[in-house]
Design an enzyme around this catalytic site. Structure first.
Site, PDB file in Angstrom:
ATOM      1  N   LYS A 205      10.079   0.364  12.083  1.00 44.26           N
ATOM      2  CA  LYS A 205       8.354   0.108  11.758  1.00 44.26           C
ATOM      3  C   LYS A 205       8.347   0.149  10.500  1.00 44.26           C
ATOM      4  O   LYS A 205       7.678  -0.007  10.442  1.00 44.26           O
ATOM      5  CB  LYS A 205       7.691   2.273  12.067  1.00 44.26           C
ATOM      6  CG  LYS A 205       6.665   1.699  10.982  1.00 44.26           C
ATOM      7  CD  LYS A 205       5.447   1.300  11.897  1.00 44.26           C
ATOM      8  CE  LYS A 205       4.172   1.515  11.033  1.00 44.26           C
ATOM      9  NZ  LYS A 205       2.890   1.299  10.775  1.00 44.26           N
ATOM     10  N   CYS A 259       1.224   1.956   3.525  1.00 39.99           N
ATOM     11  CA  CYS A 259       2.111   1.563   4.435  1.00 39.99           C
ATOM     12  C   CYS A 259       3.043   0.952   3.294  1.00 39.99           C
ATOM     13  O   CYS A 259       4.302   0.950   2.652  1.00 39.99           O
ATOM     14  CB  CYS A 259       1.798   0.182   6.028  1.00 39.99           C
ATOM     15  SG  CYS A 259       0.350   1.510   6.820  1.00 39.99           S
TER      16      CYS A 259
HETATM   17  N1  SAJ Z   1      -1.193  -8.271  -0.268  1.00 40.72           N
HETATM   18  C1  SAJ Z   1      -0.559  -9.348  -0.848  1.00 40.72           C
HETATM   19  N2  SAJ Z   1      -0.190 -10.830  -0.553  1.00 40.72           N
HETATM   20  C2  SAJ Z   1       0.186 -10.670   1.130  1.00 40.72           C
HETATM   21  C3  SAJ Z   1      -0.682 -10.104   1.662  1.00 40.72           C
HETATM   22  C4  SAJ Z   1      -1.165  -8.752   1.427  1.00 40.72           C
HETATM   23  O1  SAJ Z   1      -1.054  -8.712  -1.861  1.00 40.72           O
HETATM   24  O2  SAJ Z   1      -0.487 -11.879   0.764  1.00 40.72           O
HETATM   25  C5  SAJ Z   1      -1.404  -6.977  -0.545  1.00 40.72           C
HETATM   26  C6  SAJ Z   1      -2.804  -6.324  -0.117  1.00 40.72           C
HETATM   27  O3  SAJ Z   1      -3.295  -7.012  -1.107  1.00 40.72           O
HETATM   28  C7  SAJ Z   1      -2.107  -4.391  -0.225  1.00 40.72           C
HETATM   29  C8  SAJ Z   1      -1.377  -4.804   0.097  1.00 40.72           C
HETATM   30  O4  SAJ Z   1      -0.868  -5.965   0.689  1.00 40.72           O
HETATM   31  O5  SAJ Z   1      -2.645  -4.438  -0.921  1.00 40.72           O
HETATM   32  C9  SAJ Z   1      -1.163  -4.431   2.149  1.00 40.72           C
HETATM   33  O6  SAJ Z   1      -2.270  -5.342   2.647  1.00 40.72           O
HETATM   34  P1  SAJ Z   1      -1.379  -5.909   4.318  1.00 40.72           P
HETATM   35  O7  SAJ Z   1      -2.702  -6.076   4.676  1.00 40.72           O
HETATM   36  O8  SAJ Z   1      -0.605  -6.276   4.142  1.00 40.72           O
HETATM   37  O9  SAJ Z   1      -1.107  -4.105   5.112  1.00 40.72           O
HETATM   38  P2  SAJ Z   1      -1.758  -2.572   5.479  1.00 40.72           P
HETATM   39  O10 SAJ Z   1      -1.032  -1.766   4.652  1.00 40.72           O
HETATM   40  O11 SAJ Z   1      -3.675  -2.965   5.296  1.00 40.72           O
HETATM   41  O12 SAJ Z   1      -1.065  -2.800   7.349  1.00 40.72           O
HETATM   42  C10 SAJ Z   1       0.051  -2.366   7.102  1.00 40.72           C
HETATM   43  C11 SAJ Z   1       0.123  -3.522   8.431  1.00 40.72           C
HETATM   44  N3  SAJ Z   1       1.378  -3.902   8.389  1.00 40.72           N
HETATM   45  C12 SAJ Z   1       1.799  -4.910   8.672  1.00 40.72           C
HETATM   46  O13 SAJ Z   1       1.209  -6.321   8.757  1.00 40.72           O
HETATM   47  C13 SAJ Z   1       3.336  -5.279   8.911  1.00 40.72           C
HETATM   48  C14 SAJ Z   1      -0.471  -3.359   9.875  1.00 40.72           C
HETATM   49  O14 SAJ Z   1       0.149  -3.765  10.446  1.00 40.72           O
HETATM   50  C15 SAJ Z   1       0.436  -1.640   9.608  1.00 40.72           C
HETATM   51  O15 SAJ Z   1       0.228  -0.908  10.951  1.00 40.72           O
HETATM   52  C16 SAJ Z   1       0.291  -0.698   8.428  1.00 40.72           C
HETATM   53  O16 SAJ Z   1       0.796  -1.326   7.628  1.00 40.72           O
HETATM   54  C17 SAJ Z   1       1.156   0.479   8.475  1.00 40.72           C
HETATM   55  O17 SAJ Z   1      -0.135   1.832   9.101  1.00 40.72           O
HETATM   56  O18 SAJ Z   1       1.657   0.660   8.231  1.00 40.72           O
END
Ligand code: SAJ
Length: 422
Positions: A205, A259
């Protein structure tokens, strides 16, 4: 599977959808939370967070009589712990909620009960922290009491769909614990359920989120390089990703949420000498608000000394949600606040209260010197830039997400700046 009574400790972004999902699939759910506002709302069939379709599902579950909430656990067949695992200000895992949730269920544990930890936790939490506490019940682990870690993996904004369709890892303290927990989740999970041990599940995870954080840090570093060279990072990434085995994530104003911005620190905290790339990636992503401030100062060439108004569009940690936890945009606000004389206005239709928040767009842009697109909310895609431009004092726009149409903005007289380009 027979109807089970399941006590879910923690009714947040994960616990509540999980409760609603089990309840609408025939189990009896008692949701437990220390926040009486959540408990009272839930018992009326209401929710206090924004997540598509969750309100409808919760209402259906409460009306069916299968879901109710209270502030204390009670005797059940299954206990699911889904409480926060934040980091402290010095980036250490704060396991106090997991510890107190585990302690809170001990008096209610009975023969053949199942305990599941869903909260993201450092490797070794089930074995090292939970099992000694659960043993105080007097029940024999693996014979009378079955325990597993089954981390949630859902994406905020798509939680209900992903709860059902994603593959799920179940890490039991022994084979039987894993199998019992797998059979329970089969109630609603259509993805594969993969069995392993508890510590491996914990590591998986954390590494899923760390992988993304490191990848985004790589993209942010690439953005800084491209700015230096004068080429467009968004074009570089999109072309690189046409390679069949390359998947570079996107740069942006930083990484937020509970996360990606948190979980990697669990590893850095526990194994500092062995997690150099992970630590540097966290620091790289955390440096983005400061980097953006440099870009803003470069545009105005005034060292932050003159009277200007900056309008920031979006404050949440990502698009189309109402969650501001660990949002890098709040860091950007601090940067501007602490290092310049500029006035700040924040406009975000998804949130209700925050320092500098202006509820009305016209008011937010009036006399402004720069629009910063910080979060790519859907609402911002089709803004009336002709009208917005008329309200502004100087028409600068800084797009941190490669979200706007340059030609259209140029047509309305905006000077367009893009993170990772110029
Ligand atoms: N972000 C970027 N560039 C990207 C993708 C995201 O800068 O290419 C930033 C977003 O703007 C945001 C952050 O990253 O600030 C996180 O966004 P996210 O959509 O990647 O993730 P979370 O935190 O909303 O959800 C994540 C997810 N993890 C993955 O995709 C591996 C979700 O599946 C998890 O369940 C969740 O974390 C968790 O609970 O851990």
């Amino acid at each position: 599977m027979d109807k089970m009574k399941i006590c879910i400790i923690g009714l947040g972004y994960i616990g509540l959808p999980t409760a609603a999902m089990f309840a609408t699939h025939g189990h009896e759910i008692v949701g437990v939370d220390i926040n009486s506002e959540i408990v009272d709302a839930l018992n009326k069939g209401e929710i206090i967070i924004e997540e598509p379709y969750l309100d409808i599902m919760v209402q259906a579950a409460v009306t069916s009589g299968n879901l109710s909430a209270r502030c204390e656990p009670e005797e059940s067949d299954v206990f699911i712990i889904s409480v926060p695992t934040p980091i402290t200000h010095d980036k250490k895992a704060d396991m106090s909620y997991v510890e107190s949730a585990t302690r809170s269920i001990v008096p209610y544990l009975r023969n053949n009960n199942i305990v599941i930890l869903e909260s993201t936790s450092p490797p070794g939490t089930v074995e090292g922290l939970m099992l000694p506490i659960l043993s105080e019940s007097g029940l024999k682990l693996g014979e009378e009491l079955f325990v597993a870690h089954s981390p949630e993996r859902v994406l905020p904004g798509q939680i209900l769909m992903e709860l059902v369709n994603n593959n799920r890892i179940v890490g039991g303290i022994d084979r039987k614990s894993g199998e019992l927990v797998r059979d329970l989740y089969k109630t609603f999970v259509r993805g594969e359920i993969l069995l392993t041990d508890a510590t491996t599940a914990e590591m998986c995870k954390i590494m899923e989120n760390t992988y993304r954080d490191v990848n985004i840090a790589f993209a942010n570093e690439l953005a800084k390089l491209c700015e230096k060279i004068g080429i467009n990072v968004w074009e570089v990434i999109s072309l690189c990703n046409r390679h069949p085995r390359v998947d570079i994530h996107l740069p942006g104003p930083g990484v937020g949420g509970h996360c990606l911005a948190v979980d990697p620190w669990f590893i850095v905290d526990k194994y500092p000498g062995l997690s150099n790339i992970i630590k540097l990636s966290r620091e790289t992503n955390d440096s983005m608000p400061e980097h953006l401030l440099k870009q803003i100062l470069g545009i105005f060439s005034d060292n932050g000394e003159s009277e200007r108004i900056i309008t920031i569009l979006g404050a949440t940690y990502k698009a189309d949600i109402d969650d501001i936890r660990e949002s890098p945009i709040l860091e950007l606000v601090h940067e501007i606040e602490n290092k310049t004389k500029y006035d700040i206005r924040l406009y975000d239709p998804h949130i209700k209260c925050q320092k500098y928040l202006v509820g009305d767009l016209v008011q937010a842009v009036s006399n402004s010197d720069m629009l910063i697109l910080a979060v790519n909310h859907k609402e911002f895609k089709d803004l009336d830039f002709e009208q917005i431009g008329k309200q502004m004092r100087t028409k600068h726009i800084l797009d941190t997400r490669n979200y706007f149409n340059v030609e259209m903005l140029t047509k309305y007289g905006f000077e367009y700046h893009l993170l990772g380009y110029k």
